[in-house]
Design a protein around this motif. Structure first.
Motif, short mmCIF file in Angstrom:
data_model
loop_
_atom_site.label_atom_id
_atom_site.label_comp_id
_atom_site.label_asym_id
_atom_site.label_seq_id
_atom_site.Cartn_x
_atom_site.Cartn_y
_atom_site.Cartn_z
N LEU A 1 0.83 -1.30 -0.03
CA LEU A 1 0.18 0.12 0.06
C LEU A 1 0.94 1.18 -0.15
CD1 LEU A 1 -2.67 -0.99 2.55
CD2 LEU A 1 -2.68 -1.44 0.22
N THR A 2 2.03 1.23 -0.84
CA THR A 2 2.96 2.42 -0.72
C THR A 2 3.33 2.65 -2.48
OG1 THR A 2 4.62 0.87 -0.60
CG2 THR A 2 3.80 1.92 1.51
N GLY A 3 4.24 3.61 -2.30
CA GLY A 3 4.83 3.76 -3.88
C GLY A 3 5.85 2.61 -4.39
N ARG A 4 6.42 2.79 -5.40
CA ARG A 4 7.13 2.14 -6.02
C ARG A 4 8.28 1.87 -5.17
NH1 ARG A 4 6.90 3.78 -12.39
NH2 ARG A 4 4.72 3.26 -12.89
N GLY A 5 8.98 0.55 -4.86
CA GLY A 5 9.95 0.30 -4.07
C GLY A 5 9.69 0.52 -2.52
N ILE A 6 8.54 0.20 -2.28
CA ILE A 6 7.88 0.52 -0.77
C ILE A 6 8.32 1.86 -0.31
CG2 ILE A 6 7.49 -1.02 1.23
CD1 ILE A 6 7.19 -2.43 -1.23
N TRP A 7 8.02 2.91 -1.19
CA TRP A 7 8.64 4.26 -0.83
C TRP A 7 7.61 5.11 -1.23
CZ3 TRP A 7 12.15 5.96 2.25
CH2 TRP A 7 12.54 7.42 2.09
N GLY A 8 6.92 5.98 -0.37
CA GLY A 8 6.19 7.06 -0.65
C GLY A 8 5.03 6.64 -1.04
N GLU A 9 4.29 7.60 -1.32
CA GLU A 9 2.64 7.50 -1.66
C GLU A 9 2.55 6.25 -2.77
OE1 GLU A 9 -0.36 8.73 -0.74
OE2 GLU A 9 0.43 9.47 1.20
N PRO A 10 1.19 5.62 -2.86
CA PRO A 10 1.00 4.78 -3.69
C PRO A 10 0.39 5.52 -5.07
CG PRO A 10 -0.68 4.97 -2.16
CD PRO A 10 0.64 5.60 -1.65
N ASP A 11 0.48 5.10 -6.23
CA ASP A 11 0.18 5.69 -7.46
C ASP A 11 -1.55 5.72 -7.42
OD1 ASP A 11 2.73 5.55 -8.65
OD2 ASP A 11 2.12 3.65 -9.69
N ASP A 12 -2.30 4.87 -6.74
CA ASP A 12 -3.74 5.14 -6.68
C ASP A 12 -4.11 4.83 -5.25
OD1 ASP A 12 -6.44 4.97 -6.63
OD2 ASP A 12 -6.38 3.93 -8.47
N ARG A 13 -3.92 6.04 -4.25
CA ARG A 13 -4.43 5.80 -2.85
C ARG A 13 -5.82 5.22 -2.71
NH1 ARG A 13 -1.82 8.32 2.07
NH2 ARG A 13 -3.48 8.25 3.52
N ALA A 14 -6.62 5.92 -3.42
CA ALA A 14 -8.10 5.48 -3.27
C ALA A 14 -8.30 3.91 -3.57
CB ALA A 14 -8.96 6.05 -4.43
N GLU A 15 -7.45 3.18 -4.47
CA GLU A 15 -7.52 1.95 -4.75
C GLU A 15 -7.16 1.26 -3.67
OE1 GLU A 15 -7.98 -1.77 -7.00
OE2 GLU A 15 -9.11 0.06 -6.62
N CYS A 16 -6.00 1.50 -2.87
CA CYS A 16 -5.43 1.03 -1.73
C CYS A 16 -6.38 0.82 -0.37
CB CYS A 16 -4.18 1.62 -1.32
SG CYS A 16 -2.64 1.60 -2.49
N VAL A 17 -7.21 2.20 -0.46
CA VAL A 17 -8.12 2.07 0.65
C VAL A 17 -9.24 1.33 0.44
CG1 VAL A 17 -10.05 3.62 1.67
CG2 VAL A 17 -7.69 4.63 1.04
N ARG A 18 -9.65 1.03 -0.75
CA ARG A 18 -10.56 -0.08 -1.21
C ARG A 18 -10.13 -1.37 -0.80
NH1 ARG A 18 -11.64 3.93 -5.64
NH2 ARG A 18 -10.14 2.89 -6.71
N VAL A 19 -8.81 -1.73 -1.28
CA VAL A 19 -8.36 -2.97 -1.07
C VAL A 19 -8.40 -3.31 0.69
CG1 VAL A 19 -6.16 -4.22 -0.65
CG2 VAL A 19 -6.64 -2.96 -2.75
N VAL A 20 -8.11 -2.54 1.47
CA VAL A 20 -8.20 -2.58 2.88
C VAL A 20 -9.54 -2.92 3.31
CG1 VAL A 20 -7.63 -1.89 5.14
CG2 VAL A 20 -6.18 -1.47 3.07
N ARG A 21 -10.46 -2.17 2.65
CA ARG A 21 -11.82 -2.38 2.82
C ARG A 21 -12.56 -3.69 2.57
NH1 ARG A 21 -13.72 3.95 1.97
NH2 ARG A 21 -12.85 4.84 3.78
N ARG A 22 -12.07 -3.99 1.47
CA ARG A 22 -12.41 -5.44 0.65
C ARG A 22 -12.01 -6.25 1.45
NH1 ARG A 22 -16.48 -8.01 -1.56
NH2 ARG A 22 -15.66 -9.01 -3.34
N ALA A 23 -10.62 -6.20 1.91
CA ALA A 23 -10.11 -7.46 2.81
C ALA A 23 -11.00 -7.90 3.90
CB ALA A 23 -8.76 -7.02 3.15
N LEU A 24 -11.28 -6.71 4.60
CA LEU A 24 -12.18 -6.82 5.82
C LEU A 24 -13.80 -7.60 5.24
CD1 LEU A 24 -10.14 -5.43 7.32
CD2 LEU A 24 -11.90 -4.13 8.52
N GLU A 25 -14.35 -6.92 4.07
CA GLU A 25 -15.50 -7.69 3.67
C GLU A 25 -15.48 -8.91 3.55
OE1 GLU A 25 -19.01 -5.98 0.63
OE2 GLU A 25 -16.76 -5.96 0.04
N LEU A 26 -14.23 -9.61 3.17
CA LEU A 26 -14.06 -10.92 2.61
C LEU A 26 -13.49 -11.65 3.77
CD1 LEU A 26 -12.82 -10.70 -0.90
CD2 LEU A 26 -15.09 -11.03 -0.07
N GLY A 27 -13.47 -11.23 4.89
CA GLY A 27 -13.41 -11.98 6.32
C GLY A 27 -11.89 -11.86 6.88
N VAL A 28 -11.25 -11.04 6.21
CA VAL A 28 -9.58 -10.90 6.73
C VAL A 28 -9.75 -10.43 8.11
CG1 VAL A 28 -7.56 -9.73 6.48
CG2 VAL A 28 -8.39 -10.92 4.41
#
Length: 305
Positions: free
Chosen positions: A31-58
Motif C-alpha cells: 500500500l505504498t509507492g514503488r520500491g515500498i517508498w512514498g505514496e501509492p500511485d492510486d491511494r483510493a484503490e489502496c483504501v478499497r483494498v483494505v476495506r474489501r479485505a475486511l469484507e471478505l473476512g480478513v
C-alpha cells in the motif's frame, strides 16, 4: 468476485492476542509507492483494498512503520478506523528506511538491498516508533507489535525487553519477532511471551523450516512473508502451473493453498495494492489440494531450494 460473504475464515483460525483470527490475512506492504517508498500511485484503490479485505473476512492486517515509511499505517487507518472488534492490527518497528528499494540510473534501476533497510533496535527508538504507530493507526493499544529485525549492534534482551515494557504498560498486547532463528526465539522467550514469528518462507525458500517446526510445536503463529513466490515451479509446464490449470486457479492460489496445508499455525499474509489481486489471493481459502499434490509440491520445492 462480487460476493460479500466472508471467505478468509474458511481456511481455519488461529488465536493471537486473545483474538481468533482467520489464518489467511493481508500484508499491507504494497500500500505504498514503488520500491515500498512514498505514496501509492492510486491511494483510493489502496483504501478499497483494505476495506474489501475486511469484507471478505480478513481479520489479520500486518503492516510496519517502515512501509512508505508510515504510509501503509496511515492508509489502514483511513480505510477502516474505528476498527471492528474482531480485527487484529499488527505492526512492526526495528527497520528504518533510507530510500526506495531501487533507484533509477542512466544504466537502469539499481537495487539498494539492505542499504535501504538498516536495522535499528535501540530501546528508545523502538518505544518512539510504537508510540507513533499508536498515533498513526488511531489506537490506544497495538494488538501485535513485532520486532522487524534483530539489530546486531544491540543486545537482543534489550530489544525484546523494551517491547515487554510497552506490553506491561498496556500499549501493546502481544509481541512478535521477524526474521529470526530458533536460538533467538528461545532467547526472547526468556524475557517475554512470543505470539508470532514472521520469516521468509514459501514453496521455494525453506530456509526457515526449523523455525516453522519449532513454532508449530510451541503453538506460536508463523507468518510467512513473500508467501506466493514460486520461482521456477510456476513456469509453464511446471508443477505449480499444472496444478493451477487442474484446479482452475492462479499460481498464487496454489502457493497459498500449499502453505495453509503445511501447518495449522501458518498465517500467510499475501499483499497487493489491487482489489482484483486481493480477491484472487483470498480465493485460496477455497482451494483444497490433495495429499499427493501437496507432497509433489513439497518435494519439488526442496529440489529447487
Amino acid at each position: 468476485m462480487t460476493t460479500s460473504t466472508p471467505i478468509a475464515p474458511d481456511c481455519g483460525t488461529f488465536d493471537i492476542a486473545g483474538k481468533k483470527v482467520a489464518r489467511l490475512g493481508f500484508g499491507a506492504m504494497r500500500l505504498t509507492g514503488r520500491g515500498i517508498w512514498g505514496e501509492p500511485d492510486d491511494r483510493a484503490e489502496c483504501v478499497r483494498v483494505v476495506r474489501r479485505a475486511l469484507e471478505l473476512g480478513v481479520q489479520l492486517i500486518d503492516t510496519a512503520d517502515s512501509y512508505g515509511p508510515y504510509i501503509s499505517e496511515e492508509i489502514i487507518r483511513e480505510a477502516v478506523h474505528p476498527y471492528p472488534d474482531d480485527v487484529l492490527i499488527a505492526t512492526k518497528a526495528g527497520l528504518t528506511r533510507n530510500g526506495p528499494d531501487a533507484i533509477e540510473t542512466a544504466q537502469g534501476p539499481v537495487r539498494l538491498g539492505p542499504r535501504a533497510w538498516p536495522p535499528v533496535g535501540r530501546p528508545a527508538y523502538l518505544r518512539q516508533e510504537a508510540e507513533m504507530s499508536l498515533r498513526r493507526l488511531g489506537l490506544d493499544h497495538i494488538d501485535l507489535f513485532q520486532l522487524h529485525r534483530v539489530d546486531p549492534e544491540v543486545p537482543l534482551e534489550e530489544q525484546v525487553g523494551e517491547l515487554k515494557n510497552l506490553q506491561d504498560e498496556g500499549k501493546i498486547v502481544a509481541i512478535g519477532l521477524s526474521q529470526v532463528t530458533v536460538d533467538q526465539i528461545e532467547q526472547a522467550r526468556r524475557i517475554a511471551s512470543i505470539a508470532t514469528v514472521q520469516n521468509r518462507y514459501n514453496l521455494t525458500d525453506r530456509s526457515s523450516e526449523d523455525v516453522l517446526e519449532y513454532c508449530a510445536r510451541e503453538r506460536i503463529g508463523f507468518m510467512p512473508w513473500a508467501p506466493v513466490s514460486a520461482g521456477e515451479l510456476a513456469r509453464q509446464g511446471g508443477p505449480v502451473d499444472r496444478l493451477a490449470r487442474r484446479h482452475d486457479a492462479t499460481p498464487a492460489q496454489v502457493a497459498l493453498a500449499w502453505l495453509l496445508a503445511r501447518s495449522d499455525n501458518m498465517l500467510p499474509i499475501p499483499g497487493t495494492s489491487r482489489v482484483t489481486h486481493l480477491e484472487q489471493n483470498l480465493a485460496a481459502a477455497h482451494l483444497t489440494l490433495g495429499p499427493e499434490e501437496i507432497t509433489m509440491l513439497t518435494d519439488a520445492g526442496r529440489e529447487t531450494a
